[in-house]
Design an enzyme around this catalytic site. Structure first.
Site, PDB file in Angstrom:
ATOM      1  N   GLY A  13     -47.820  87.687   7.209  1.00  0.00           N
ATOM      2  CA  GLY A  13     -48.691  87.504   8.643  1.00  0.00           C
ATOM      3  C   GLY A  13     -49.778  86.532   8.557  1.00  0.00           C
ATOM      4  O   GLY A  13     -50.025  85.960   7.408  1.00  0.00           O
ATOM      5  N   ARG A 109     -61.575 102.504   7.990  1.00  0.00           N
ATOM      6  CA  ARG A 109     -62.865 101.899   7.990  1.00  0.00           C
ATOM      7  C   ARG A 109     -64.121 102.793   8.282  1.00  0.00           C
ATOM      8  O   ARG A 109     -64.829 102.897   7.765  1.00  0.00           O
ATOM      9  CB  ARG A 109     -62.999 100.553   9.186  1.00  0.00           C
ATOM     10  N   CYS A 149     -63.373  91.649  11.692  1.00  0.00           N
ATOM     11  CA  CYS A 149     -63.729  90.145  11.626  1.00  0.00           C
ATOM     12  C   CYS A 149     -64.768  89.778  12.552  1.00  0.00           C
ATOM     13  O   CYS A 149     -65.555  88.605  12.182  1.00  0.00           O
ATOM     14  CB  CYS A 149     -62.206  89.372  11.892  1.00  0.00           C
ATOM     15  N   ARG A 235     -61.881  86.707  24.258  1.00  0.00           N
ATOM     16  CA  ARG A 235     -60.770  85.963  23.346  1.00  0.00           C
ATOM     17  C   ARG A 235     -60.856  84.715  23.902  1.00  0.00           C
ATOM     18  O   ARG A 235     -60.958  84.328  25.277  1.00  0.00           O
ATOM     19  CB  ARG A 235     -59.410  86.515  23.572  1.00  0.00           C
ATOM     20  N   HIS A 242     -64.909  83.223  14.616  1.00  0.00           N
ATOM     21  CA  HIS A 242     -65.254  84.046  15.555  1.00  0.00           C
ATOM     22  C   HIS A 242     -67.125  83.819  15.708  1.00  0.00           C
ATOM     23  O   HIS A 242     -67.767  83.876  14.595  1.00  0.00           O
ATOM     24  CB  HIS A 242     -65.215  85.334  15.188  1.00  0.00           C
TER      25      HIS A 242
HETATM   26  P1  NAP Z   1     -49.992  89.445  11.804  1.00  0.00           P
HETATM   27  O1  NAP Z   1     -49.818  88.101  11.716  1.00  0.00           O
HETATM   28  O2  NAP Z   1     -49.228  90.129  12.962  1.00  0.00           O
HETATM   29  O3  NAP Z   1     -48.970  90.140  10.543  1.00  0.00           O
HETATM   30  C1  NAP Z   1     -48.655  91.423  10.434  1.00  0.00           C
HETATM   31  C2  NAP Z   1     -48.082  91.577   8.988  1.00  0.00           C
HETATM   32  O4  NAP Z   1     -47.665  93.090   8.967  1.00  0.00           O
HETATM   33  C3  NAP Z   1     -46.847  90.704   8.738  1.00  0.00           C
HETATM   34  O5  NAP Z   1     -46.648  90.519   7.438  1.00  0.00           O
HETATM   35  C4  NAP Z   1     -45.677  91.897   9.202  1.00  0.00           C
HETATM   36  O6  NAP Z   1     -44.391  91.681   8.585  1.00  0.00           O
HETATM   37  C5  NAP Z   1     -46.306  93.179   8.781  1.00  0.00           C
HETATM   38  N1  NAP Z   1     -45.672  94.183   9.718  1.00  0.00           N
HETATM   39  C6  NAP Z   1     -45.818  94.227  10.994  1.00  0.00           C
HETATM   40  N2  NAP Z   1     -45.214  95.568  11.380  1.00  0.00           N
HETATM   41  C7  NAP Z   1     -44.893  96.070  10.114  1.00  0.00           C
HETATM   42  C8  NAP Z   1     -44.430  97.527   9.949  1.00  0.00           C
HETATM   43  N3  NAP Z   1     -43.734  98.103  10.779  1.00  0.00           N
HETATM   44  N4  NAP Z   1     -44.129  97.589   8.734  1.00  0.00           N
HETATM   45  C9  NAP Z   1     -44.044  96.898   7.772  1.00  0.00           C
HETATM   46  N5  NAP Z   1     -44.991  95.947   7.764  1.00  0.00           N
HETATM   47  C10 NAP Z   1     -45.127  95.295   8.941  1.00  0.00           C
HETATM   48  O7  NAP Z   1     -51.127  90.396  11.789  1.00  0.00           O
HETATM   49  P2  NAP Z   1     -52.591  89.646  11.162  1.00  0.00           P
HETATM   50  O8  NAP Z   1     -53.417  88.909  12.041  1.00  0.00           O
HETATM   51  O9  NAP Z   1     -52.244  89.167   9.721  1.00  0.00           O
HETATM   52  O10 NAP Z   1     -53.418  91.259  10.851  1.00  0.00           O
HETATM   53  C11 NAP Z   1     -53.128  92.020   9.885  1.00  0.00           C
HETATM   54  C12 NAP Z   1     -53.903  93.142   9.835  1.00  0.00           C
HETATM   55  O11 NAP Z   1     -55.348  92.542   9.448  1.00  0.00           O
HETATM   56  C13 NAP Z   1     -54.388  93.841  10.987  1.00  0.00           C
HETATM   57  O12 NAP Z   1     -54.747  95.286  10.791  1.00  0.00           O
HETATM   58  C14 NAP Z   1     -55.668  92.998  11.722  1.00  0.00           C
HETATM   59  O13 NAP Z   1     -56.471  93.871  12.597  1.00  0.00           O
HETATM   60  C15 NAP Z   1     -56.337  92.848  10.327  1.00  0.00           C
HETATM   61  N6  NAP Z   1     -57.103  91.840  10.587  1.00  0.00           N
HETATM   62  C16 NAP Z   1     -56.764  90.553  10.883  1.00  0.00           C
HETATM   63  C17 NAP Z   1     -57.811  89.514  11.159  1.00  0.00           C
HETATM   64  C18 NAP Z   1     -57.336  88.276  11.748  1.00  0.00           C
HETATM   65  O14 NAP Z   1     -58.149  87.345  11.877  1.00  0.00           O
HETATM   66  N7  NAP Z   1     -55.955  87.962  12.093  1.00  0.00           N
HETATM   67  C19 NAP Z   1     -58.942  89.658  10.588  1.00  0.00           C
HETATM   68  C20 NAP Z   1     -59.393  90.959  10.085  1.00  0.00           C
HETATM   69  C21 NAP Z   1     -58.617  91.889  10.034  1.00  0.00           C
HETATM   70  P3  NAP Z   1     -43.524  90.744   9.188  1.00  0.00           P
HETATM   71  O15 NAP Z   1     -43.615  89.169   9.510  1.00  0.00           O
HETATM   72  O16 NAP Z   1     -42.026  90.973   8.503  1.00  0.00           O
HETATM   73  O17 NAP Z   1     -43.053  91.217  10.747  1.00  0.00           O
END
Ligand code: NAP
Length: 345
Positions: A13, A109, A149, A235, A242
Site C-alpha cells: 500500500g 490508538r 497523519c 481533502r 497535510h
Molecule cells: P492502502 O494504500 O489502501 O494500502 C493498504 C494495504 O493493506 C495494502 O498493502 C493492502 O494489500 C493491504 N490490505 C488491504 N485490505 C487487506 C485485507 N483485507 N487483508 C490484508 N491486507 C489488506 O492504504 P494506506 O494509505 O497505505 O494506509 C494503510 C493504513 O495506514 C491505514 O490504516 C491508514 O489509515 C493508515 N495511515 C495512512 C496514512 C497515509 O498518509 N496514507 C497516514 C497515516 C496512517 P493489497 O495491495 O494486497 O490489497
C-alpha cells in the site's frame, strides 16, 4: 550495530511502499518479510505492488514473496500499515505471538493501555507497555501506535505551547493530501478542481488524539490533557503533505516571541531518523506550503508559519507535515529506533 529483521503488514500500500523506501539502507533494520491481502499473497513483491514512489522498487525486496497477514513471519518486529478493518485482529495476533507491533492504523490508538507515540513528545508513555502486557497476557510482544497523519502536523507546535503556557482550547482546520486516502483513494473526478469537506472518520480523531499524546503518565495510566479541540477536515488537490490551520486559546499569557521560541526550542532526539530540527518556524508570509516544505528534514520536520495573535482566539498558526513520512512510515521507524534505544526491543 545490531540489525533487526523487520516485517511490513500492508507492504503493497501507500504507507507500505514508504516503509520500504525509508528502510532501504537503514543501519538498524533489514526488511525480511512482506505481507498483504489475498490479492497479493504468493506473488513476488515487484509483481504484487503498483509502486507509486519516485525511483525503482529496491532490489533487496523485489523478489520477496508476499505472505498473508498472519504470524509467523521471518522477522523480529512488524510495522503495520493495514486498514483499520483488519488491523485490530491482525495486530493483536502478532503481539500475542511475541512480535513488537508498531502500527499506523487507528485501531488501537485510543486504547488506554496502548502508547500513542510521537517520539519527541511523549516517550514516557512507553511505560504503558508493561501495563499492556499484563492486561492482555502478551509475553514478549506489544503494540505501539502512531497518531493520525493530520494530528502529527499540529500536535508538535501545540505540545510546545501546551508545555509552557497550557492550551485551553483549539480550532483545527485540516487540508489533507490525496495520498492520505491510500491507493487508489479519492477518484480524480472528485478531487481535481475541487475541495471535499469530508474525510470519513477523521474529525473525531483530530478532536481527541492530541489530548492523549499530551497526557501525563502516572500510576499505570494516562491522564489526558484537559483542552478541547474542534476540527473540520478537508481533502484538497495536493499529492503529499497535510496542512493545518490552527487557532488556540492559552491558559497563561504568552507573547508572540515566547510562542515562537517554545516551538523552535522543542528538541529533536538524535536518533537515526530524527530530523535536525523537529519544528521549523518560518518567517515568510506565504509558508509553509505542501509542495515546497513537505520534504523538510527528509519529510520528518514539522514546518510552522503565520504565527500571529488572533482576533478571536489568543494565537493562530499554520502547520504542515509529510503525511506518509512524518505522518506514517517515518514516525513508525523513529518509534522503533526509540524502542531499541530504550532497550524495549
Ligand atoms: P492502502 O494504500 O489502501 O494500502 C493498504 C494495504 O493493506 C495494502 O498493502 C493492502 O494489500 C493491504 N490490505 C488491504 N485490505 C487487506 C485485507 N483485507 N487483508 C490484508 N491486507 C489488506 O492504504 P494506506 O494509505 O497505505 O494506509 C494503510 C493504513 O495506514 C491505514 O490504516 C491508514 O489509515 C493508515 N495511515 C495512512 C496514512 C497515509 O498518509 N496514507 C497516514 C497515516 C496512517 P493489497 O495491495 O494486497 O490489497
Amino acid at each position: 550495530m545490531k540489525k533487526y529483521k523487520v516485517g511490513i503488514l500492508g507492504a503493497t500500500g501507500t504507507v507500505g511502499q514508504r516503509f520500504i523506501q525509508l528502510l532501504e539502507g537503514h543501519p538498524q533494520f533489514e526488511v525480511t518479510a512482506l505481507a498483504a491481502s489475498d490479492r497479493s499473497a504468493g506473488k513476488p513483491y515487484a509483481e504484487a505492488c503498483a509502486w507509486k514512489l519516485n525511483g525503482a522498487i529496491p532490489e533487496s525486496v523485489r523478489d520477496i514473496t508476499v505472505q498473508p497477514i498472519e504470524p509467523p513471519l521471518d522477522c523480529d518486529l512488524v510495522f503495520s500499515s493495514l486498514p483499520s478493518s483488519v488491523a485490530r485482529e491482525t495486530e493483536e495476533a502478532f503481539a500475542r505471538a511475541g512480535y513488537p507491533v508498531i502500527s499506523n492504523s487507528s485501531s488501537y490508538r485510543m486504547d488506554e493501555d496502548v502508547p500513542l507515540l510521537i517520539a519527541e513528545i511523549n516517550a514516557e508513555h512507553l511505560d504503558l507497555i508493561d501495563v499492556q502486557r499484563q492486561k492482555r497476557g502478551f509475553s514478549k510482544g506489544f503494540i505501539v501506535t502512531n497518531p493520525n497523519c493530520a494530528v502529527v502536523s499540529f500536535a508538535p507546535p501545540l505540545a510546545a505551547i501546551h508545555r509552557k503556557f497550557g492550551v485551553e482550547s483549539a480550532i483545527v482546520t485540516t487540508m489533507q493530501a490525496v495520498s492520505g486516502a491510500g491507493y487508489p483513494g479519492v477518484s480524480s473526478m472528485d478531487i481535481v478542481d475541487n475541495v471535499v469537506p469530508y474525510i470519513a472518520g477523521e474529525e473525531p480523531k483530530v478532536e481527541t488524539e492530541a489530548q492523549k499524546i499530551l497526557g501525563t503518565f502516572a500510576d499505570g495510566a494516562i491522564q489526558k490533557a484537559d483542552f478541547s479541540v474542534s476540527a473540520q477536515c478537508f481533502r484538497v488537490n495536493v499529492l503529499d503533505g497535510h496542512t493545518c490551520s490552527v487557532r488556540v486559546n492559552l491558559k497563561e499569557q504568552a507573547t508572540l516571541e515566547d510562542l515562537v521560541t517554545a516551538m523552535k526550542e522543542f528538541p529533536s532526539l538524535g536518533l537515526h531518523s530524527s530530523p535536525k530540527t523537529f519544528i521549523e518556524v518560518m518567517d515568510e508570509p506565504n509558508r509553509p506550503q505542501p509542495r515546497v516544505d513537505r520534504d523538510a528534514g527528509d519529510g520528518m520536520t514539522i514546518t510552522v508559519g503565520r504565527v500571529f495573535p488572533d482576533t478571536v482566539f489568543d494565537y493562530r498558526f499554520v502547520s504542515l507535515s509529510h503525511n506518509t513520512v512524518r505522518g506514517a512510515a517515518g514516525s513508525a521507524i523513529l518509534n522503533a529506533e526509540l524502542l531499541i534505544d530504550r532497550r524495549i526491543i
